[in-house]
Scaffold this motif. Sequence first.
Motif, mmCIF file in Angstrom:
data_model
loop_
_atom_site.group_PDB
_atom_site.id
_atom_site.type_symbol
_atom_site.label_atom_id
_atom_site.label_comp_id
_atom_site.label_asym_id
_atom_site.label_seq_id
_atom_site.Cartn_x
_atom_site.Cartn_y
_atom_site.Cartn_z
ATOM 1 N N ALA A 1 39.291 44.568 47.085
ATOM 2 C CA ALA A 1 38.000 45.193 46.792
ATOM 3 C C ALA A 1 37.853 46.530 47.510
ATOM 4 N N ARG B 1 32.318 48.372 39.528
ATOM 5 C CA ARG B 1 31.732 47.155 40.098
ATOM 6 C C ARG B 1 31.776 45.999 39.107
ATOM 7 N N CYS C 1 33.551 42.496 39.862
ATOM 8 C CA CYS C 1 32.894 41.194 39.723
ATOM 9 C C CYS C 1 33.853 40.177 39.112
ATOM 10 N N PHE D 1 28.660 42.009 42.784
ATOM 11 C CA PHE D 1 30.006 42.119 43.350
ATOM 12 C C PHE D 1 29.996 41.860 44.852
#
Length: 277
Positions: A24, A43, A47, A123
């Motif tokens: 991430a 984002r 997710c 997220f």
Amino acid sequence: MLQKYILFLKRHPLITAAIAITYAILCLKCVPAETDFQVFLVRTMLCGAMAFFLYQISGDKTLTSSYNSTGYVIKVASGFWIISFIMGVISLLSMAASGAKVNENPVKHIIILFLMFLFVGLFEEMAFRAVINDAIIYAFRDKKYVFVLSAVVSSVVFGAAHVIGFDVSSGLAWAQAVGKTASAGIFGLVLLFLYWKTRNIWACGVVHGVYDFMISFGSGIYDTTQETHHTYVAPDEAAIPVIITYAVMILITLFILWRVWKKIGKQIDYNGIRENW
């Protein structure tokens, strides 16, 4: 080969969480996202990635918990929305007073901004709340300190992730970094308590996303593309107001944390979490 990889992730939740957070952060730092729409797209994809890693840690238990307690989570965390709306109005008035240019299509910009922050919230809650917490619970569920460990690690990592890359040679930058880490970490701790209470990560994500949107909705009305400093760590000449803002936010979030803990702290089923997560 893929089956062995997935089995490895399932058997080692802490490694899975570390891979997820590293992935991430690398995406956030390396993938270009210069507009609100690009941030929304990045984002949204993250997710999906976090949902994959979360599934390897805890199966579908968390991902299917969106049907219950959503209204409860929003009600308990509503204090954040009140504070963020007040801050958003103050920011909007400041933009208007400074003579900022109105966007050509503010309705479109506000919609994009809302979607962006909604998926930012989803997220970040999946990554910094669910993935980290579930991994720690699965790895240390029999340990007495497991909940303290989860609270500290998830809150510190969440807060610190906002300030990666600041100027470490500046004392004022450090003060801002610590302030942002603390204020974001306390905010995250409140959402972690609600996650423990309901396991509804989607509701926590909505609270988070709407909170961020309410603070920044003015940038959907006014053009703020000319701002040059980092969102969370400003240059030294602009640092003092930012530090004061973080100090105020820490006090406010501590008060909300106390109220939420007083309301739901004794209602959390810790033994149920140990047995079922």
